[in-house]
Design a protein around this motif. Structure first.
Motif, PDB file in Angstrom:
ATOM      1  N   SER A   2       0.827  -1.208   0.000  1.00  0.00           N
ATOM      2  CA  SER A   2       0.000   0.000   0.000  1.00  0.00           C
ATOM      3  C   SER A   2       0.862   1.259   0.000  1.00  0.00           C
ATOM      4  O   SER A   2       0.455   2.287  -0.531  1.00  0.00           O
ATOM      5  N   SER A   3       2.035   1.197   0.607  1.00  0.00           N
ATOM      6  CA  SER A   3       2.890   2.382   0.628  1.00  0.00           C
ATOM      7  C   SER A   3       3.394   2.708  -0.776  1.00  0.00           C
ATOM      8  O   SER A   3       3.542   3.884  -1.127  1.00  0.00           O
ATOM      9  N   ARG A   5       1.694   2.061  -3.521  1.00  0.00           N
ATOM     10  CA  ARG A   5       0.513   2.610  -4.185  1.00  0.00           C
ATOM     11  C   ARG A   5       0.306   4.068  -3.758  1.00  0.00           C
ATOM     12  O   ARG A   5       0.011   4.933  -4.583  1.00  0.00           O
ATOM     13  N   GLN A   6       0.464   4.342  -2.469  1.00  0.00           N
ATOM     14  CA  GLN A   6       0.306   5.705  -1.973  1.00  0.00           C
ATOM     15  C   GLN A   6       1.375   6.628  -2.572  1.00  0.00           C
ATOM     16  O   GLN A   6       1.090   7.773  -2.926  1.00  0.00           O
ATOM     17  N   ALA A   7       2.581   6.095  -2.664  1.00  0.00           N
ATOM     18  CA  ALA A   7       3.666   6.893  -3.247  1.00  0.00           C
ATOM     19  C   ALA A   7       3.356   7.224  -4.699  1.00  0.00           C
ATOM     20  O   ALA A   7       3.574   8.361  -5.146  1.00  0.00           O
ATOM     21  N   LYS A   8       2.831   6.258  -5.428  1.00  0.00           N
ATOM     22  CA  LYS A   8       2.481   6.506  -6.832  1.00  0.00           C
ATOM     23  C   LYS A   8       1.369   7.537  -6.941  1.00  0.00           C
ATOM     24  O   LYS A   8       1.410   8.425  -7.794  1.00  0.00           O
ATOM     25  N   ARG A   9       0.367   7.414  -6.066  1.00  0.00           N
ATOM     26  CA  ARG A   9      -0.732   8.404  -6.064  1.00  0.00           C
ATOM     27  C   ARG A   9      -0.195   9.801  -5.766  1.00  0.00           C
ATOM     28  O   ARG A   9      -0.574  10.781  -6.402  1.00  0.00           O
ATOM     29  N   TYR A  10       0.685   9.865  -4.761  1.00  0.00           N
ATOM     30  CA  TYR A  10       1.266  11.158  -4.388  1.00  0.00           C
ATOM     31  C   TYR A  10       2.055  11.743  -5.556  1.00  0.00           C
ATOM     32  O   TYR A  10       1.911  12.929  -5.893  1.00  0.00           O
ATOM     33  N   THR A  11       2.854  10.915  -6.210  1.00  0.00           N
ATOM     34  CA  THR A  11       3.648  11.358  -7.350  1.00  0.00           C
ATOM     35  C   THR A  11       2.733  11.856  -8.470  1.00  0.00           C
ATOM     36  O   THR A  11       2.991  12.894  -9.083  1.00  0.00           O
ATOM     37  N   ARG A  13      -0.259  13.070  -8.129  1.00  0.00           N
ATOM     38  CA  ARG A  13      -0.848  14.360  -7.737  1.00  0.00           C
ATOM     39  C   ARG A  13       0.149  15.505  -7.879  1.00  0.00           C
ATOM     40  O   ARG A  13      -0.197  16.595  -8.316  1.00  0.00           O
TER      41      ARG A  13
END
Length: 71
Positions: A2-3, A5-11, A13
């Protein structure tokens, strides 16, 4: 997992934000250019109005001297 995935989402954004900032900057540049052109048009309009006033004054003077034009 999940981290990542979160990093990809953050990137994603952050990249979106950078793109939108670039678009906003480009839009601001275009607005500034439009404002400059608008200023030039206003100056020319003022000159045209001044010349039209001069023409009308000269026509009035000519009419007062010679009378209305013959048809």
């Amino acid at each position: 997992m999940s981290s990542i995935r979160q990093a990809k989402r953050y990137t994603a954004r952050v990249n979106e934000h950078q793109v939108s900032a670039k678009k906003l900057a480009k839009a601001a540049k275009l607005r500034a250019k439009a404002a400059r052109i608008r200023e030039q048009v206003a100056k020319h309009d003022a000159k045209i109005r001044s010349l039209q006033r001069k023409i009308a004054d000269l026509e009035r003077k000519a009419n007062s001297i010679a009378g209305p034009p013959m048809r």
